[in-house]
Design a protein around this motif. Sequence first.
Motif, PDB file in Angstrom:
ATOM      1  N   VAL A  76      -7.171   7.868  12.225  1.00 38.31           N
ATOM      2  CA  VAL A  76      -6.947   6.598  12.915  1.00 38.31           C
ATOM      3  C   VAL A  76      -7.171   5.433  11.967  1.00 38.31           C
ATOM      4  O   VAL A  76      -6.397   4.467  11.950  1.00 38.31           O
ATOM      5  N   VAL A  77      -8.235   5.503  11.168  1.00 44.34           N
ATOM      6  CA  VAL A  77      -8.521   4.435  10.202  1.00 44.34           C
ATOM      7  C   VAL A  77      -7.358   4.275   9.230  1.00 44.34           C
ATOM      8  O   VAL A  77      -6.912   3.155   8.951  1.00 44.34           O
ATOM      9  N   ALA A  78      -6.852   5.391   8.706  1.00 46.30           N
ATOM     10  CA  ALA A  78      -5.742   5.328   7.740  1.00 46.30           C
ATOM     11  C   ALA A  78      -4.490   4.761   8.390  1.00 46.30           C
ATOM     12  O   ALA A  78      -3.801   3.908   7.804  1.00 46.30           O
ATOM     13  N   ALA A  79      -4.174   5.211   9.600  1.00 47.52           N
ATOM     14  CA  ALA A  79      -2.967   4.736  10.282  1.00 47.52           C
ATOM     15  C   ALA A  79      -3.054   3.242  10.575  1.00 47.52           C
ATOM     16  O   ALA A  79      -2.090   2.495  10.336  1.00 47.52           O
ATOM     17  N   LEU A  80      -4.192   2.781  11.060  1.00 49.09           N
ATOM     18  CA  LEU A  80      -4.334   1.367  11.386  1.00 49.09           C
ATOM     19  C   LEU A  80      -4.435   0.505  10.134  1.00 49.09           C
ATOM     20  O   LEU A  80      -4.086  -0.680  10.163  1.00 49.09           O
ATOM     21  N   THR A  81      -4.902   1.085   9.034  1.00 47.53           N
ATOM     22  CA  THR A  81      -4.869   0.354   7.762  1.00 47.53           C
ATOM     23  C   THR A  81      -3.432   0.095   7.344  1.00 47.53           C
ATOM     24  O   THR A  81      -3.099  -0.994   6.842  1.00 47.53           O
ATOM     25  N   VAL A  82      -2.558   1.068   7.563  1.00 47.27           N
ATOM     26  CA  VAL A  82      -1.130   0.888   7.276  1.00 47.27           C
ATOM     27  C   VAL A  82      -0.575  -0.266   8.100  1.00 47.27           C
ATOM     28  O   VAL A  82       0.137  -1.144   7.577  1.00 47.27           O
ATOM     29  N   TYR A  83      -0.904  -0.290   9.392  1.00 47.98           N
ATOM     30  CA  TYR A  83      -0.416  -1.377  10.249  1.00 47.98           C
ATOM     31  C   TYR A  83      -0.984  -2.728   9.823  1.00 47.98           C
ATOM     32  O   TYR A  83      -0.286  -3.747   9.860  1.00 47.98           O
ATOM     33  N   THR A  84      -2.249  -2.743   9.430  1.00 45.12           N
ATOM     34  CA  THR A  84      -2.872  -4.001   9.006  1.00 45.12           C
ATOM     35  C   THR A  84      -2.204  -4.541   7.745  1.00 45.12           C
ATOM     36  O   THR A  84      -1.929  -5.739   7.640  1.00 45.12           O
ATOM     37  N   VAL A  85      -1.953  -3.655   6.796  1.00 49.56           N
ATOM     38  CA  VAL A  85      -1.244  -4.066   5.577  1.00 49.56           C
ATOM     39  C   VAL A  85       0.148  -4.590   5.928  1.00 49.56           C
ATOM     40  O   VAL A  85       0.607  -5.599   5.379  1.00 49.56           O
ATOM     41  N   ALA A  86       0.811  -3.905   6.852  1.00 50.24           N
ATOM     42  CA  ALA A  86       2.147  -4.338   7.264  1.00 50.24           C
ATOM     43  C   ALA A  86       2.131  -5.755   7.820  1.00 50.24           C
ATOM     44  O   ALA A  86       3.081  -6.527   7.611  1.00 50.24           O
ATOM     45  N   LEU A  87       1.060  -6.125   8.515  1.00 49.83           N
ATOM     46  CA  LEU A  87       0.953  -7.471   9.070  1.00 49.83           C
ATOM     47  C   LEU A  87       0.512  -8.512   8.047  1.00 49.83           C
ATOM     48  O   LEU A  87       0.992  -9.644   8.050  1.00 49.83           O
ATOM     49  N   LEU A  88      -0.400  -8.118   7.144  1.00 50.37           N
ATOM     50  CA  LEU A  88      -1.078  -9.113   6.318  1.00 50.37           C
ATOM     51  C   LEU A  88      -0.398  -9.420   4.990  1.00 50.37           C
ATOM     52  O   LEU A  88      -0.649 -10.485   4.417  1.00 50.37           O
ATOM     53  N   VAL A  89       0.423  -8.521   4.462  1.00 45.64           N
ATOM     54  CA  VAL A  89       1.040  -8.789   3.159  1.00 45.64           C
ATOM     55  C   VAL A  89       1.847 -10.080   3.214  1.00 45.64           C
ATOM     56  O   VAL A  89       1.718 -10.960   2.347  1.00 45.64           O
TER      57      VAL A  89
END
Length: 230
Positions: free
Chosen positions: A95-108
């Motif tokens: 879950v941490v890895a998957a949500l990190t992907v989503y966070t990067v997708a939003l923040l870049v």
Amino acid sequence: MNLAAGTSPWDLFGYFADHRAAVLHLFWEHVWLSVMPVVLGLAISLPLGYLARRSRWVYAPAVSVTGLLYTIPSLALFLIMPTLLGTRILNPLNVVAALTVYTVALLVRVVADGLGAVPDDVAQSATAMGLTRTQRLRRVELPLAVPVIAAGLRVATVANMSLVAIAGTIGIPELGQLFITGFQLSVNGPYYPPILLGILLCVLLALVLDVLIVLGARLLTPWQRVTAAR
């Protein structure tokens, strides 16, 4: 984890009193599963956003690729992660890895646009004062970009809050399990306490985290408080 029904289908506080230890355990699991991806995602997004800001040919592909990552359904990503990471299906790291992907997708894009919003004359003045590129980034550009980045963090944090709850469908212990428990206990009639309790705690956690981000942004931008006071 025992989350059995209580006596009344509306006794929210009675249900919490009967299952306090289990509910608090789910709450703290939800907290770290929501916050850790935001911290990791920000750490990854800062250099990627800076690179996208510095190189125009990097910006469009970086924004496009990270935007596409956010279109992957969360449940599918939770199920794919064990194969990619070599972990078990019920490992919270998925879950941490998957949500990190989503966070990067939003923040870049947020980081790139925040740095891009720094006026050119300010950056040039910093260079004229003898600051190196790294010093200018750390002392001038990043502080001025804090309000934009903080706004993106608020969106990413709230989004993670809701996405974490979906992980309950695959057995990860967090507040989403209260929703599942509520549906399971409603087979012979409606039983709302676990569902309402899960909603209340999710909203409370989202509000607390949002306030902390706002306060953190204000601490990092003291000049804005001076300007507002004039």
